[in-house]
Scaffold this active site. Structure first.
Site, PDB file in Angstrom:
ATOM      1  N   VAL A  65      52.455 -11.265  74.351  1.00  0.00           N
ATOM      2  CA  VAL A  65      53.201 -10.010  74.371  1.00  0.00           C
ATOM      3  C   VAL A  65      52.362  -8.949  75.083  1.00  0.00           C
ATOM      4  O   VAL A  65      51.166  -8.816  74.818  1.00  0.00           O
ATOM      5  CB  VAL A  65      53.527  -9.537  72.930  1.00  0.00           C
ATOM      6  CG1 VAL A  65      54.175  -8.149  72.949  1.00  0.00           C
ATOM      7  CG2 VAL A  65      54.437 -10.534  72.230  1.00  0.00           C
ATOM      8  N   GLY A 110      47.875  -5.948  74.794  1.00  0.00           N
ATOM      9  CA  GLY A 110      48.554  -7.244  74.795  1.00  0.00           C
ATOM     10  C   GLY A 110      48.031  -8.094  73.658  1.00  0.00           C
ATOM     11  O   GLY A 110      47.012  -7.756  73.036  1.00  0.00           O
ATOM     12  N   LYS A 111      48.693  -9.170  73.347  1.00  0.00           N
ATOM     13  CA  LYS A 111      48.177 -10.103  72.342  1.00  0.00           C
ATOM     14  C   LYS A 111      48.877 -11.431  72.520  1.00  0.00           C
ATOM     15  O   LYS A 111      50.027 -11.475  72.968  1.00  0.00           O
ATOM     16  CB  LYS A 111      48.461  -9.593  70.926  1.00  0.00           C
ATOM     17  CG  LYS A 111      47.561 -10.187  69.874  1.00  0.00           C
ATOM     18  CD  LYS A 111      46.215  -9.477  69.903  1.00  0.00           C
ATOM     19  CE  LYS A 111      45.305  -9.873  68.780  1.00  0.00           C
ATOM     20  NZ  LYS A 111      44.234  -8.894  68.610  1.00  0.00           N
ATOM     21  N   GLY A 112      48.191 -12.509  72.129  1.00  0.00           N
ATOM     22  CA  GLY A 112      48.803 -13.834  72.185  1.00  0.00           C
ATOM     23  C   GLY A 112      48.596 -14.549  70.876  1.00  0.00           C
ATOM     24  O   GLY A 112      47.716 -14.201  70.084  1.00  0.00           O
TER      25      GLY A 112
END
Ligand code: GLU
Length: 421
Positions: A65, A110-112
């Site tokens: 995201v 962001g992040k995953g």
């Protein structure tokens, strides 16, 4: 208390929006900007087929995201955990936006995440999962687009596999595509302990604002991963007494203080805190309630909630985890005069040294550890006092102060850029 606990909002993305709204109200932020900054810019869902050691194929689900890129490329970790959800990753991505803006580094958020239980996977399975996940998110990743890093249950080896996979796809070695890499591969000195070191610098400032000294404090640390195990060591090196610590399965309590070097050695040798000789074992989350001056929640979201906030005794809380305190619990802590150094400030040392790593990779010129730590200390000290002043000016808590500072910076960047087209 039971009803309040039952009604409490625990969805991390809903919580992130509540935290945002509270600060946006103080800022009297215009509705159009609220709408933009509350939502995630881009959400990618991928399915990850992995050939397991036994020959069968399992399919995992993963996310990346990008919440906001107004001030620079998206930046944020990748987490491997069985309970990962898209809403959690969205929350974590938005917290990265506000974190980077709080410490004023030129990134968005962001992040995953990948839904998996890394403890049940072999190293080969983890490598294949990581490489396929990296390949699937490759279209939106890059040094000038979105730069992943380690988070819960990922580490420098994970980053090395991602960097290699993306470099293979692109046909050239791209060092700045991820941070938190091994030193042999464009990693930065000081990155491994940066999250905890940043929190240490913030804690020293908090103690001085409160008229106390870290060396006189009793500290409890919840979580024994990269953040928790290192903050326990660093505060002990500063002379503080670590009275309690825990990993995901076992808590340790010793009013006279734990020998942190011995605890670290025990964890290294046995993989667990359990069985550490000579101290009382308690349930992991009981660590949050022990008698102490400083509490460092360093595990996952929703650790301090309406169900246990009444039993928290610490006067200063440094959130090394992301999202450990619910908004309802926040209000209780504020009423009790507890200083909460919020996640987007307390754990920002990690992404700050990630930024230094990325800069070093771009210039192919590497800094000394002394320079890294000194620059980090300046950044954390400056951010702490700006957040503290902002909170005081608005007569609010430190979390809202940090959000006011951060949202103002991102909103200003968005206003001057304008809305495309
Ligand atoms: N996962 C860390 C965090 O939540 C580090 C992110 C980074 O270095 O990009 O801040």
């Amino acid at each position: 208390m039971a009803t309040a606990a039952a009604q409490e909002e625990l969805n991390p993305f809903e919580i992130a929006k509540q935290q945002f709204d509270r600060a946006a109200d103080y800022l009297e932020l215009e509705q159009s900007l609220r709408n933009i900054l509350r939502s995630a810019k881009r959400q990618l869902i991928v399915s990850i087929p992995v050939k397991m050691d036994g020959g069968e194929v399992k399919v995992f689900e993963g996310y990346r995201v990008q919440h906001n890129i107004a001030r620079g490329p998206a930046k944020g970790g990748i987490r491997y955990h069985p309970n990962v959800t898209l809403d959690e990753v969205k929350a974590l991505a938005s917290w990265m936006t506000w974190k980077c803006a709080t410490v004023n580094i030129p990134y968005g958020g962001g992040k995953g995440g990948v839904i998996c239980d890394p403890k049940s996977l072999s190293k080969d399975e983890l490598e294949r999962l990581t490489r396929r996940y990296a390949f699937e998110i490759a279209p939106i990743i890059g040094p000038d687009r979105d730069i992943p890093a380690p988070d819960v249950y990922t580490d420098s080896q994970t980053m090395a596999w991602i960097m290699d996979t993306l470099s293979m796809v692109r046909g050239h070695t791209e060092l700045g595509v991820v941070t938190g890499k091994p030193l042999s591969l464009g990693g930065s000195l000081g990155r491994h302990e940066a999250t905890a070191r940043g929190a240490l610098y913030a804690l020293r400032e908090a103690c001085s604002v409160r008229g106390t000294k870290l060396k006189d404090a009793r500290v409890a640390v919840q979580g024994f991963g990269n953040a928790g195990s290192i903050i326990a060591r660093l505060v002990a090196e500063d002379g503080a007494r670590v009275v309690a610590a825990c990993d995901s399965k076992c808590g340790l309590h010793a009013e006279n203080g734990l020998d942190i070097q011995a605890v670290l050695k025990h964890k290294e040798e046995t993989g667990s805190l359990s069985g550490f000789p000579g101290v009382k074992e308690i349930a992991p989350n009981d660590v949050l309630e022990v008698d102490c001056d400083i509490l460092c929640p360093s595990a996952l979201e929703n650790s301090i909630t309406m169900a246990n906030v009444g039993k928290v005794k610490a006067k200063i809380i440094a959130e090394l985890a992301n999202g450990p305190t619910t908004p309802a619990a926040d209000r209780v802590l504020e009423d009790q005069g507890v200083m909460v150094i919020p996640d987007i400030l307390a754990n920002a040392g990690g992404v700050t040294v990630s930024y230094y790593e990325w800069v070093q990779d771009m210039y192919s010129f590497f800094w000394s550890e002394k320079r890294i730590n000194q620059t980090l200390e300046d950044t954390m000290g400056d951010a702490f006092h700006k957040v503290h002043q902002t909170a005081q000016r608005h007569g609010t808590d430190m979390r809202t102060g940090a959000y006011i500072l951060a949202i103002d910076r991102v909103a200003e960047a968005t206003r001057v850029r304008g809305i495309f087209p």
